[in-house]
Scaffold this motif. Structure first.
Motif, mmCIF file in Angstrom:
data_model
loop_
_atom_site.group_PDB
_atom_site.id
_atom_site.type_symbol
_atom_site.label_atom_id
_atom_site.label_comp_id
_atom_site.label_asym_id
_atom_site.label_seq_id
_atom_site.Cartn_x
_atom_site.Cartn_y
_atom_site.Cartn_z
ATOM 1 N N ASP A 132 0.821 -1.206 0.000
ATOM 2 C CA ASP A 132 0.000 0.000 0.000
ATOM 3 C C ASP A 132 0.856 1.257 0.000
ATOM 4 O OD1 ASP A 132 -2.195 -1.539 0.015
ATOM 5 O OD2 ASP A 132 -2.716 -1.217 2.123
ATOM 6 N N GLU A 133 1.882 1.254 0.849
ATOM 7 C CA GLU A 133 2.716 2.442 1.014
ATOM 8 C C GLU A 133 3.416 2.778 -0.306
ATOM 9 O OE1 GLU A 133 2.746 -0.231 2.804
ATOM 10 O OE2 GLU A 133 2.459 0.267 4.920
ATOM 11 N N GLU A 134 3.926 1.734 -0.954
ATOM 12 C CA GLU A 134 4.613 1.939 -2.221
ATOM 13 C C GLU A 134 3.651 2.501 -3.264
ATOM 14 O OE1 GLU A 134 7.581 -1.134 -3.109
ATOM 15 O OE2 GLU A 134 6.651 -1.235 -5.077
ATOM 16 N N ASN A 135 2.439 1.919 -3.302
ATOM 17 C CA ASN A 135 1.438 2.395 -4.259
ATOM 18 C C ASN A 135 1.133 3.869 -4.043
ATOM 19 O OD1 ASN A 135 1.177 -0.060 -5.496
ATOM 20 N ND2 ASN A 135 -0.547 -0.722 -4.217
ATOM 21 N N ILE A 136 0.957 4.242 -2.774
ATOM 22 C CA ILE A 136 0.585 5.626 -2.478
ATOM 23 C C ILE A 136 1.719 6.578 -2.862
ATOM 24 C CG2 ILE A 136 0.057 7.229 -0.588
ATOM 25 C CD1 ILE A 136 -1.378 4.868 0.789
ATOM 26 N N LEU A 137 2.936 6.228 -2.479
ATOM 27 C CA LEU A 137 4.067 7.117 -2.760
ATOM 28 C C LEU A 137 4.294 7.300 -4.255
ATOM 29 C CD1 LEU A 137 6.753 6.228 -0.103
ATOM 30 C CD2 LEU A 137 5.581 8.397 -0.472
ATOM 31 N N ILE A 138 4.304 6.179 -4.971
ATOM 32 C CA ILE A 138 4.590 6.292 -6.407
ATOM 33 C C ILE A 138 3.449 7.013 -7.119
ATOM 34 C CG2 ILE A 138 5.108 4.976 -8.497
ATOM 35 C CD1 ILE A 138 6.470 2.915 -6.729
ATOM 36 N N GLN A 164 -5.413 -1.996 2.715
ATOM 37 C CA GLN A 164 -5.861 -1.788 4.093
ATOM 38 C C GLN A 164 -6.906 -0.689 4.136
ATOM 39 O OE1 GLN A 164 -1.567 -1.787 5.018
ATOM 40 N NE2 GLN A 164 -2.355 -1.876 7.099
ATOM 41 N N SER A 165 -8.032 -0.969 4.818
ATOM 42 C CA SER A 165 -9.130 0.001 4.785
ATOM 43 C C SER A 165 -8.744 1.292 5.490
ATOM 44 C CB SER A 165 -10.393 -0.591 5.398
ATOM 45 O OG SER A 165 -10.087 -1.590 6.310
ATOM 46 N N THR A 166 -7.893 1.218 6.517
ATOM 47 C CA THR A 166 -7.511 2.443 7.210
ATOM 48 C C THR A 166 -6.705 3.351 6.286
ATOM 49 O OG1 THR A 166 -5.695 1.147 8.074
ATOM 50 C CG2 THR A 166 -7.502 1.614 9.569
ATOM 51 N N MET A 167 -5.974 2.748 5.353
ATOM 52 C CA MET A 167 -5.131 3.512 4.446
ATOM 53 C C MET A 167 -5.952 4.244 3.384
ATOM 54 S SD MET A 167 -1.617 2.996 4.370
ATOM 55 C CE MET A 167 -0.411 1.960 5.126
ATOM 56 N N VAL A 168 -7.149 3.701 3.099
ATOM 57 C CA VAL A 168 -7.931 4.284 2.014
ATOM 58 C C VAL A 168 -8.257 5.740 2.316
ATOM 59 C CG1 VAL A 168 -10.097 4.116 0.741
ATOM 60 C CG2 VAL A 168 -8.875 2.052 1.370
ATOM 61 N N ASN A 169 -8.713 5.988 3.539
ATOM 62 C CA ASN A 169 -9.047 7.364 3.917
ATOM 63 C C ASN A 169 -7.821 8.258 3.896
ATOM 64 O OD1 ASN A 169 -11.780 7.178 4.292
ATOM 65 N ND2 ASN A 169 -11.529 6.257 6.324
ATOM 66 N N MET A 170 -6.713 7.713 4.414
ATOM 67 C CA MET A 170 -5.483 8.511 4.449
ATOM 68 C C MET A 170 -5.063 8.889 3.042
ATOM 69 S SD MET A 170 -2.983 6.855 7.205
ATOM 70 C CE MET A 170 -3.613 5.703 8.384
ATOM 71 N N ALA A 171 -5.121 7.928 2.133
ATOM 72 C CA ALA A 171 -4.676 8.172 0.765
ATOM 73 C C ALA A 171 -5.540 9.243 0.106
ATOM 74 C CB ALA A 171 -4.706 6.881 -0.030
ATOM 75 N N SER A 172 -6.863 9.193 0.389
ATOM 76 C CA SER A 172 -7.750 10.179 -0.220
ATOM 77 C C SER A 172 -7.394 11.582 0.275
ATOM 78 C CB SER A 172 -9.198 9.879 0.128
ATOM 79 O OG SER A 172 -9.465 8.530 -0.100
ATOM 80 N N ARG A 173 -6.977 11.676 1.541
ATOM 81 C CA ARG A 173 -6.626 12.987 2.094
ATOM 82 C C ARG A 173 -5.379 13.553 1.424
ATOM 83 N NH1 ARG A 173 -8.837 13.437 8.013
ATOM 84 N NH2 ARG A 173 -10.926 12.845 7.371
ATOM 85 N N LEU A 174 -4.560 12.675 0.882
ATOM 86 C CA LEU A 174 -3.336 13.146 0.241
ATOM 87 C C LEU A 174 -3.611 13.696 -1.153
ATOM 88 C CD1 LEU A 174 -0.909 10.319 1.291
ATOM 89 C CD2 LEU A 174 -0.842 12.684 2.034
ATOM 90 N N GLY A 175 -4.885 13.669 -1.558
ATOM 91 C CA GLY A 175 -5.204 14.215 -2.862
ATOM 92 C C GLY A 175 -5.283 13.170 -3.952
#
Lengths: 455, 482
Positions: free
Chosen positions: A309-315, A333-344
């Motif tokens: 997940d982390e790699e996907n979000i960063l790249i 991970q469902s918790t990451m979904v919200n975080m990722a959306s906040r990053l734009g």
């Protein structure tokens, strides 16, 4: 509201997500898993009954009273266990069975045969589901989400309005005249709130808008509004797993140039055998040079599907900063979904949640077709609004009256009328007729009958 | 620590108590006992005010509770319920002393049935009714009742239920906690009503039938006569015997019977062990007391009644077993520890824990003989988790410590002998009721000092809630803010 008795076998990441959502919907959920620690934990957190044991064990299924289950979902990590336990459950009297089947071997040509022989109500492949969702996003790149309804040609498309969007600052009733296209803005999300707009509503930049239009009109409308970007021609996919395979296959079949970057050589070989039209690159996608070398800057879309997940979000963030028009990020991970959306990152796709959504809708449909007159029920705008589909019976008093004269309760919108499999985007002068299907949009309000929309 | 949620739940429970107090108020009105009517009315007004105020002031925004909140809610709910529940006794002037009234209420709610009263028959109907009604409420649990009635949007409420329901493993019988609680209460109600009707058929007066049905259902044991059940006909004694046995059985089994699943019921180890122990004990006692009664039927009836009463931790009696031979007293003494089945309204150690401990002993002995042997212990056809076995043995140790502490404190009493103090502490910790000597079935706890009564009161609460909830609530870290 009646509830559905559901058995979920396998409480791994996907299973837990599914049973949490189903328990939230007030269904009677029974969880089966053979790990006593996992099952103990599930029993502590969710209001479900737990049975410890294997889903293929008859005595375990008996203990869970499978004979009275209306829906039996098998989502362990093994396709074979899922199929076998669904088969046993069906034989023991479960009404509907749903198996999670991931392996492409089962999914390509054999699925129909398997479904028929095992008497499965549905076979769900989360990878394929995710790929399909991504495909939709790529085909209509300006849409955040597309919800297709039981009748194929009716869709609700969610878009985010940008600063320069020509839709903003104009009253909705004037918009329709301006573009001379048949479309309806049915729901607006602003911040954390959701509005069902009327004709005087004015859109602002940053709003999330759900609209319906006839399929042919959508492209026209978007072009007229200057929202339509250039058509997606080159797609770069990072990671060569199962989702990548399905997505690349769908895209290349529709004439899109696909490039897959995968670090594992063996996987690359396999992919290139299966997908002759796709360019497969063996390399590490986390290296910037490689991405540029393979033309990240000129890609129309970038999809990151690695296992991390982390790699996907960063790249993905990296790709966005290099002006790739469409960036899709897979997050597990469902918790990451919200975080990722906040990053734009607004195109974050979680296969697990997609599968859970499908099953929740399936359970609702089972529930609704039995209890009320709702045909199907869908959640849109991050579950803040509900779309309901009703069949119009002769008992409904609103037939034959123009919609503008119908006295509706506040917060309810008639988003579509489906007459003999054709979708009508309603205007004030349209009428509801007997045997129509009516699509109602509302804010999380549970309506049991079409008459409930009237004052 | 979600303190708002804790006080909110307690507020709700107090409001519920106000509603439940309407029942004894009605009884008082029927018998025109104006003293009681005003006592109950005042209590209802106070409870309603406090309950509603608490649930309004502490309306929580965050409803998530974890294990610790569950324990604290249960502990404080029981303490608040008892404090408000003893008001009618004090206000009506029938039990004027606070320690006495508190002891009596807790004894009722925890279904112990130990009484400080010297002359039960002097009490008014309203008070007697409330005293026995607390048995019925406490038997299945007040929080379980709350869950059955009020809409719950909280999956984690299982924590509350687990803290209140007895036994090493608390499972659900249907997926939803609300439905589980409802089904349990329906079974409970139907069985109570069945006993009530059977007692009426045996020509017991209506009021007596209701009171005794409540006392049996909760496995409590407050009588309304000086000689408990001794004065009633043999038929009535047999009916009560059978129902005491029934209410000591795991309620899940009744649900399985309703579903027509007979096999798991008949292969239930705990049930057979429970019935077997009672039969064996009844046999020995019959043999032991035969010379006293010189009648086979009387001996069998008295032994069966007393055994059922002690094993199910009810505490009714038809004979003063204080006067029985030492063999019979010895058997009764051992029975006081056992208690009924897990998931019943009975107190005590619980039969399933006894079985698990016996199995652990056998496993350890075998393991000493064959140090390399690999063995899984099975219970009810399923392998037993090592964690559960550990928790059972730890619980047992804690349980012995609890009784020892209570016993030592009681020993400071000058006028009580060793036997009375020992059985008093065991009887209260196990929620049985009567002991031997000065606290025998025909005597009471009235002679103890206020402090000893308070200690015994808490011993009963510890026993009913199975020690951990109260212990954890007293642990300072539980209260620390996160």
């Amino acid at each position: 509201m009646l509830t559905v008795r559901i058995i979920v076998v396998g409480c791994g990441k996907i299973g837990e997500n599914i049973l949490a959502d189903l328990a939230n919907e007030d269904h009677n959920v029974i969880a089966i898993d053979n790990d006593p620690v996992v099952i103990g934990n599930i029993g502590n957190i969710y209001d479900v009954m737990t049975v410890c044991g294997s889903g293929t064990d008859r005595s375990v299924l008996k203990e869970a009273r499978v004979e009275s289950a209306e829906l039996f979902i098998a989502c362990t990590s093994s396709d074979e266990v899922n199929m076998l336990s669904c088969f046993i459950a069906r034989r023991m009297g479960a009404k509907h069975t749903v198996a999670r089947i991931r392996n492409p071997e089962y999914n390509l040509d054999n699925l129909g045969f398997l479904k028929e022989q095992l008497d499965l109500s549905r076979a769900i492949n989360p990878d394929r589901l995710a790929a399909k969702e991504m495909y939709n996003v790529l085909k209509l790149p300006w849409a955040v989400k597309i919800q297709t309804f039981s009748v194929r040609n009716f869709e609700i498309i969610e878009i985010n309005l940008r600063e320069d969007s020509p839709f903003t600052g104009v009253k909705l009733m004037d918009l329709r005249n301006k573009y001379k296209a048949k479309f309806l803005i049915c729901v607006v999300g602003r911040g954390d709130k959701v509005y069902i707009p009327d004709g005087n509503f004015v859109l602002r930049p940053g709003d999330r808008v759900g609209l319906t239009a006839e399929p042919a009109e959508i492209q026209k409308l978007m072009k007229a509004a200057g929202i339509e970007k250039k058509y997606t021609k080159n797609v770069m996919i990072l990671g060569g797993g199962r989702i990548a395979f399905y997505l690349a296959k769908m895209l290349s079949d529709s004439g899109v140039n696909v490039k897959i970057i995968e670090i594992d050589e063996e996987k690359c070989n396999k992919l290139s055998q299966q997908l002759p039209k796709v360019v497969v690159i063996n390399g590490n996608g986390a290296q910037q040079e490689l991405l540029f070398e393979e033309g990240l800057a000129s890609a129309d879309a970038f999809v990151s599907l690695t296992g991390m997940d982390e790699e996907n979000i960063l790249i993905s963030i990296f790709a966005s900063t290099h002006n790739v028009p469409t960036v899709i990020t897979k997050v597990n991970q469902s918790t990451m979904v919200n975080m990722a959306s906040r990053l734009g990152l607004d195109r974050v796709i979680s296969p697990k949640e997609l599968m859970s959504d499908v099953l929740v809708q399936y359970a609702r449909a089972l529930d609704n077709t039995r209890g009320s007159n709702v045909e199907t029920l869908y959640n849109i705008m991050d579950d803040k609004a509900v779309v309901l589909e009703f069949n119009v019976s002769a008992e409904f008093h609103g037939t034959g009256i123009p919609l503008k004269d119908l006295r509706l309760k506040p917060g309810i919108l008639i988003a579509g009328i489906i007459r003999s499999r054709m979708a009508i985007i309603p205007t004030g002068s349209d009428c509801i007729q007997v045997n129509d299907k009516v699509i109602i949009l509302t804010e999380n309000r549970r309506l049991n009958d079409l008459s409930d929309i009237l004052k | 620590m979600n303190r708002r949620m804790i006080f909110y739940m307690i507020g709700k429970i107090i409001t519920l108590e106000a509603v439940l107090l309407m029942l004894p108020l009605l009884v008082s009105l029927c018998y025109q006992e104006m003293n009681c009517v005003s006592a109950f009315s005042i209590t209802i007004i106070i409870s309603t005010a406090v309950g509603i105020a608490m649930s309004l002031i502490f309306k929580p925004s965050n409803k998530v509770i974890y294990a610790r909140e569950g324990f604290v809610i249960v502990t404080f709910a029981w303490i608040f319920l008892s404090l408000l529940g003893c008001l009618p006794f004090i206000l009506s002037g029938e039990i004027p002393d606070f320690f006495d009234a508190f002891f009596e209420t807790v004894s009722g709610l925890t279904t112990t049935g130990a009484s400080i009263l010297r002359d039960v028959e002097a009490l008014s109907h309203g008070t007697l009714f409330w005293r026995s009604f607390t048995h019925w409420l406490g038997g299945m649990g007040v929080l379980v009742l709350i869950m059955a009635i009020l809409p719950s949007d909280n999956g984690r409420a299982i924590r509350i239920m687990r803290a209140e329901m007895a036994g090493p493993v608390v499972g659900k019988i249907v997926p939803k906690i609300k439905d589980t609680a409802k089904i349990l209460y329906i079974i409970y109600f139907v069985l109570t009503f069945a006993e009530f009707v059977l007692l009426l058929i045996g020509q017991m007066p209506v009021f007596d039938s209701a009171v005794h049905a409540f006392g049996t259902a909760g496995t409590g044991g407050f009588g309304i006569k000086a000689d408990s059940i001794g004065g009633y006909s043999p038929y009535l004694q047999w009916v009560i015997t059978i129902f005491m046995v029934i209410f000591g059985v795991n309620f899940n089994l009744f649900y399985l019977l309703i579903l027509r699943k007979f096999k798991p019921v008949f292969t239930n180890r705990e049930l057979w062990f429970y019935l077997g122990i009672m039969l064996a004990a009844a046999g020995i006692i019959t043999y032991s007391i035969y010379p006293i009664y010189n009648s086979f039927s009387d001996s069998v009836r008295h032994s069966c009644f007393q055994v059922a009463s002690i094993v199910s931790t009810t505490g009714y009696s038809t004979a003063d077993f204080n006067l029985w031979p030492d063999l019979a007293k010895g058997v009764i003494f051992i029975l006081m520890f056992l208690g009924g089945c897990a998931g019943s309204t009975a107190g005590g150690l619980k039969i399933s824990r006894v079985i698990i401990m016996l199995k652990a002993i056998i496993r350890d002995i075998r393991h000493m003989l064959h140090p390399r042997s690999v063995e899984t212990v099975k219970f009810e056809g399923k392998p037993l988790e090592p964690a559960i076995m550990n928790s059972v043995t730890t619980y047992f140790a804690l349980y012995i410590v609890l009784m020892a502490c209570t016993f030592i404190v009681l020993c400071f009493e000058p006028s009580f002998d060793l036997q009375s103090n020992l059985t008093a502490s065991i009887s209260c910790c196990n929620n049985v009721g009567p002991g031997f000597g000065l606290v025998g079935p025909m005597a009471g706890y009235g002679g103890y000092s206020g402090f000893s009564k308070l200690v015994l009161t808490f011993a009963m609460l510890f026993g009913r809630l199975e020690i951990y909830p109260i212990l954890l609530s007293l642990y300072p870290r539980t209260w620390r803010k996160k």
